[in-house]
Design an enzyme around this catalytic site. Structure first.
Site, mmCIF file in Angstrom:
data_model
loop_
_atom_site.group_PDB
_atom_site.id
_atom_site.type_symbol
_atom_site.label_atom_id
_atom_site.label_comp_id
_atom_site.label_asym_id
_atom_site.label_seq_id
_atom_site.Cartn_x
_atom_site.Cartn_y
_atom_site.Cartn_z
ATOM 1 C CE LYS A 112 7.647 -0.373 22.569
ATOM 2 N NZ LYS A 112 6.728 -1.427 22.132
ATOM 3 C CB SER B 257 2.457 6.284 26.495
ATOM 4 O OG SER B 257 3.717 6.144 26.878
#
Lengths: 92, 342
Positions: free
Chosen positions: B73, B290
Site C-alpha cells: 500500500k 492475503s
C-alpha cells in the site's frame, strides 16, 4: 428462550437483509441450530465441517467473546444479545 | 555503493533456465522515506512448490513487506498524495482522510508524516490492535466505524465526516482514485518485468481495491499482450481474508475493471490461513493472510499449466497479525504437521 442475534453485512443475504433477527435456545449451539432452521445456509458460514466455530468468525454473548466463555456450549438466557462479527474489515 | 549479494546457491529450478539471474541488491541511500518505496525483492517459491506443481512451472512472489511502511500500500499512498499535491486538491491547511482497514491507513499515515500533513483514518473497530498502534505512532488520528458494517461501514462513515466539513479534507479515495492503479503501472509492473527479464507468463494478485492487479496487469500487457492477468478473491462474502474484497457482495471499487482480467480465482479463508502456517514452516517466510491467499491461488493456477512463470504479490509480512484470528488453530495444525513430518 428468545434471544436477539445481530447479523453482519455479509450474512444478511440469509436474513432477507435484516441486521437483527430473533432465535431461540439455551446454549449458543442451540441458538445457531435454530438460526439455521429459520435462515437456511447460515450455519455453514459460521461452523466448519467438524462443527467448530470457524477461525475467522467471532461470536459475542452480551459483548463477551464466546472463545473466552464456553464456546458453543456457552449458556444463553432470555433476552441475551448475540453478535456475529467477521474477524476482518475487508477492503484494504 | 555497498551491495548485499543474495545467496549464490542455485535452486533446482534454475538448472534448466538461467535467464532469471540472481542479482546484487544495492543498499539505498535516500533523503526521504518516500524514496525507499518500491524496488522490492522477488523470491522464487522453491520448497513449497516441490512436487506440488508441474515441472515446467515456476512461481515467484514479490515481497511487498519490504516497503518502509511494511506493505504494498505504500506505493498507492505515495502516488495518490503526490497527485493530490500536484493538482492542488491537497494543499496547506488540509487534512488527509480515508477509510481503510489497515495497510492503506499505515501507508497514508507514514506518507502524511513524511510530507507534513495531518491524517485521519476511518476504520472498523475490529481491525488488528497492532495496526491501530502503528497508525497512531505515525501521528494519525483513528475514527472507528461499526465492526458489524465491515469496510462498507467505514466507507459510509468517512463520506459522512467529509460531508460535514468538505473544505477541511483531502480524500485520496483508494477505491476510486486511478492514481492507485497508476502507482502499480509505473512501479510494480516495470519491476516485475525487469526482475523476470520479461519472461513472466502469468500475473496473479489478490484484490482489495484491485489497484495492484489493474495497474500491474495493464503495464505487463502493454509489454506482452500474451501475459495472463488473474484476480484473486475470497470464495464467499463471509470470509476472513482481511484486505480482500468479495466483489460480488461488496461496493465495487471504481478503479476495478473486470474486463481487464483474463480470469479470477476464488480462495477459501481456511486454506489461506494454513498456507500462511506452511510458508512460515517451509519457506521461512512469515506473511499475512492475503499472501497465503495469493500462494494458494498461484498453486491452483499452476495445476493447469505446463510451461509458465507465475508472478504473485505477497502484500505484507505477518507480524501485524499475530494477535488476530489468523493464528487460531495453528497449534492443532502444527501438531498434525509434526506428527506426519517431524
Amino acid at each position: 428462550m428468545p434471544v436477539r442475534v445481530r447479523v453482519p453485512t455479509p450474512l444478511r443475504r440469509f436474513t432477507a437483509g435484516a441486521d437483527e433477527v430473533a432465535a431461540e435456545g439455551s446454549s449458543l449451539r442451540q441458538v445457531l441450530e435454530n438460526l439455521e432452521q429459520r435462515h437456511p445456509g447460515i450455519r455453514e458460514r459460521l461452523l466448519d465441517e467438524k462443527g467448530d466455530i470457524r477461525r475467522f468468525v467471532n461470536i459475542y454473548v452480551n459483548g463477551d467473546d464466546v472463545r473466552f466463555l464456553d464456546s458453543l456450549n456457552s449458556k444463553v438466557k432470555d433476552g441475551d444479545d448475540i453478535s456475529i462479527v467477521p474477524a476482518i474489515a475487508g477492503g484494504r | 555503493m555497498a551491495t548485499i549479494f543474495r545467496s549464490s546457491r542455485r535452486s533446482p529450478a534454475d538448472a534448466d533456465s538461467a535467464d532469471i539471474e540472481r542479482e546484487a541488491v544495492p543498499v539505498q541511500r535516500a533523503h526521504s522515506v518516500l524514496d525507499l518505496i518500491g524496488n522490492t525483492p522477488m523470491l522464487e517459491m522453491t520448497r513449497i512448490t516441490r512436487g506440488r506443481i508441474p515441472p515446467g512451472v515456476r512461481i515467484f512472489a514479490k515481497l511487498e513487506g519490504f516497503n518502509p511502511g511494511g506493505s504494498v500500500k505504500d506505493r498507492a499512498a505515495r502516488k495518490m498524495v503526490e497527485k493530490g499535491l500536484e493538482s492542488g486538491a491537497l494543499r496547506p491547511g488540509k487534512t488527509i482522510i480515508d477509510s481503510t482497514s489497515g495497510n492503506t491507513g499505515i501507508a497514508l499515515a507514514m506518507v502524511g508524516a513524511a510530507v507534513g500533513y495531518p491524517v485521519e483514518l476511518v476504520m472498523a473497530e475490529n481491525v488488528s490492535r497492532e495496526r491501530k498502534k502503528i497508525i497512531e505512532a505515525y501521528g494519525a488520528k483513528i475514527i472507528f466505524s461499526d465492526p458489524m458494517e465491515s469496510s462498507d461501514g467505514a466507507i459510509m462513515l468517512c463520506r459522512e465526516i467529509i460531508g460535514k466539513n468538505p473544505e477541511k479534507y483531502f480524500k485520496p479515495d483508494q477505491y476510486n482514485n486511478e492514481a492507485n492503479s497508476l502507482a502499480h503501472l509505473e512501479t510494480t509492473g516495470p519491476e516485475i518485468w525487469r526482475q523476470t527479464r520479461g519472461t513472466i507468463t502469468h500475473f496473479a494478485a489478490t484484490m482489495g481495491t484491485s489497484g495492484t492487479v489493474m495497474g500491474t496487469g495493464r503495464f505487463l500487457k502493454s509489454m506482452n499482450p500474451e501475459i495472463r492477468v488473474i484476480g484473486v478473491e475470497p470464495d464467499d462474502a463471509m470470509h476472513g481474508l482481511e484486505g480482500l474484497k468479495h466483489m460480488a457482495s461488496s461496493i465495487v471499487p471504481g478503479i476495478y475493471h473486470e474486463r481487464e482480467l483474463d480470469s479470477k480465482i476464488a480462495v477459501g479463508t481456511e486454506e489461506s490461513y494454513e498456507m500462511v502456517y506452511t510458508l512460515g514452516r517451509d519457506e521461512g517466510l512469515l506473511v499475512g493472510q492475503s499472501s497465503g491467499a495469493a500462494m494458494i491461488a498461484s498453486l491452483k493456477l499452476a495445476q493447469s499449466l505446463t510451461d509458465a512463470r507465475i508472478v504473485t504479490i505477497f502484500p505484507d509480512f505477518g507480524d501485524k497479525y499475530l494477535s488476530t484470528n489468523l493464528w487460531i488453530g495453528w497449534q492443532e495444525w502444527h501438531r498434525k504437521r509434526t506428527a506426519v513430518n517431524p
